[in-house]
Design an enzyme around this catalytic site. Sequence first.
Site, short mmCIF file in Angstrom:
data_model
loop_
_atom_site.label_atom_id
_atom_site.label_comp_id
_atom_site.label_asym_id
_atom_site.label_seq_id
_atom_site.Cartn_x
_atom_site.Cartn_y
_atom_site.Cartn_z
CG ASN A 9 -1.83 1.16 1.45
OD1 ASN A 9 -1.94 1.87 0.41
ND2 ASN A 9 -2.47 1.22 2.29
CD1 TRP A 10 3.43 0.96 -2.75
CD2 TRP A 10 3.47 1.86 -4.78
NE1 TRP A 10 4.18 -0.05 -3.81
CE2 TRP A 10 4.11 0.94 -4.96
CE3 TRP A 10 3.63 2.81 -5.99
CZ2 TRP A 10 4.75 0.32 -6.08
CZ3 TRP A 10 4.03 2.40 -7.12
CH2 TRP A 10 4.76 1.04 -7.18
CE LYS A 11 -0.30 3.31 4.34
NZ LYS A 11 -0.38 3.52 6.16
CG HIS A 98 -6.06 1.88 4.94
ND1 HIS A 98 -5.84 2.81 5.78
CD2 HIS A 98 -4.76 0.96 4.76
CE1 HIS A 98 -4.37 2.46 6.07
NE2 HIS A 98 -3.96 1.39 5.81
CD GLU A 100 -3.13 5.53 6.41
OE1 GLU A 100 -2.99 5.41 5.46
OE2 GLU A 100 -2.10 5.04 7.24
CD GLU A 170 -3.85 -2.58 6.98
OE1 GLU A 170 -2.57 -2.87 6.76
OE2 GLU A 170 -4.39 -1.49 6.86
N GLY A 176 2.20 2.17 10.72
CA GLY A 176 3.04 3.10 10.71
C GLY A 176 3.67 3.54 12.02
CB SER A 215 4.93 -1.99 12.05
OG SER A 215 4.42 -0.77 12.34
N GLY A 236 2.58 -1.26 4.31
CA GLY A 236 2.79 0.43 4.07
C GLY A 236 4.15 0.45 3.77
N GLY A 237 4.69 1.29 4.77
CA GLY A 237 6.08 1.62 4.73
C GLY A 237 7.03 0.80 3.95
P1 PGA Z 1 2.32 0.16 7.73
O1 PGA Z 1 1.13 0.35 7.22
O2 PGA Z 1 3.05 -1.21 7.22
O3 PGA Z 1 3.32 1.26 7.34
O4 PGA Z 1 2.08 0.12 9.04
C1 PGA Z 1 0.20 -0.64 6.74
C2 PGA Z 1 -0.82 -0.05 6.26
O5 PGA Z 1 -1.41 0.91 6.43
O6 PGA Z 1 -1.66 -0.67 5.12
#
Ligand code: PGA
Length: 252
Positions: A9-11, A98, A100, A170, A176, A215, A236-237
């Site tokens: 997930n590149w956001k 998600h 967010e 998640e 994050g 994470s 994500g990251g």
């Molecule tokens: P993260 O994000 O791996 O940076 O914790 C995961 C996500 O939001 O899908």
Amino acid sequence: MRTKIVAGNWKMNKTLAEAQSLTSEIIGMVADEVKGNVKVVLCTPFPYLHAVNNQLGNNNRIAVGAQNCSEHDWGAYTGETSAAMLAAMNIPYVIIGHSERRQYFGEDGALLAKKVDKALAQGLTPIFCCGEPLEIREKGTHEALVKQQVEESLFHLSAEGLQKVVIAYEPVWAIGTGKTASSQQAQDMHAVIRKHIASKYGAIAENISILYGGSVKSDNAKELFACADVDGGLVGGASLKSREFVEIVKAI
Ligand code: PGA
């Protein structure tokens, strides 16, 4: 056998040029180093979907995904992108719900149910996210909340529809933050989700891929992916660096 999936997930990250270099590095490393039948999904920002999809060509191991879609098909919804548009661009996956989106854009269970319907109606695979915030985990009501999230947005589906959905658990406190759920915490919640689905849909619960997100890194992926009910990850990251991401893919 459930499909094993590692989705990045590149956001809201990367320029187009950076997105294209990341994609070509991942294509090369996956071809050279990844054995087995794991499916890799790159969930890019909307403006890059077309370019990344073209770069992938007919790669049968890596696919592209969007990070959201509208609950409407077409019309006067400035700034929105519909599942119908994604389908017409041959985008096979879309992340829905998600944390967010829930937190910053006020998306609730009923709205997400509509988005899931739109995605399925267009033949897309929704990657439906659920997960509890820290205060709920500390109160001990996390299982009830996650069951409710799954119920609100997925339990109106037919068995046939549900089987096309991928779920991502998640925990919000792990996204994050560098704080991963332990493999035991992940396994416990994944088993709760699967059992809850089985209570309504029966044996097909065994066919649903449930990914863990929060994470995920190359040094914890192996332990998380070894859990019986963890069928991959939503990353994500760590998906923004080709080497780190491909090491996670290899951990499955
Ligand atoms: P993260 O994000 O791996 O940076 O914790 C995961 C996500 O939001 O899908």
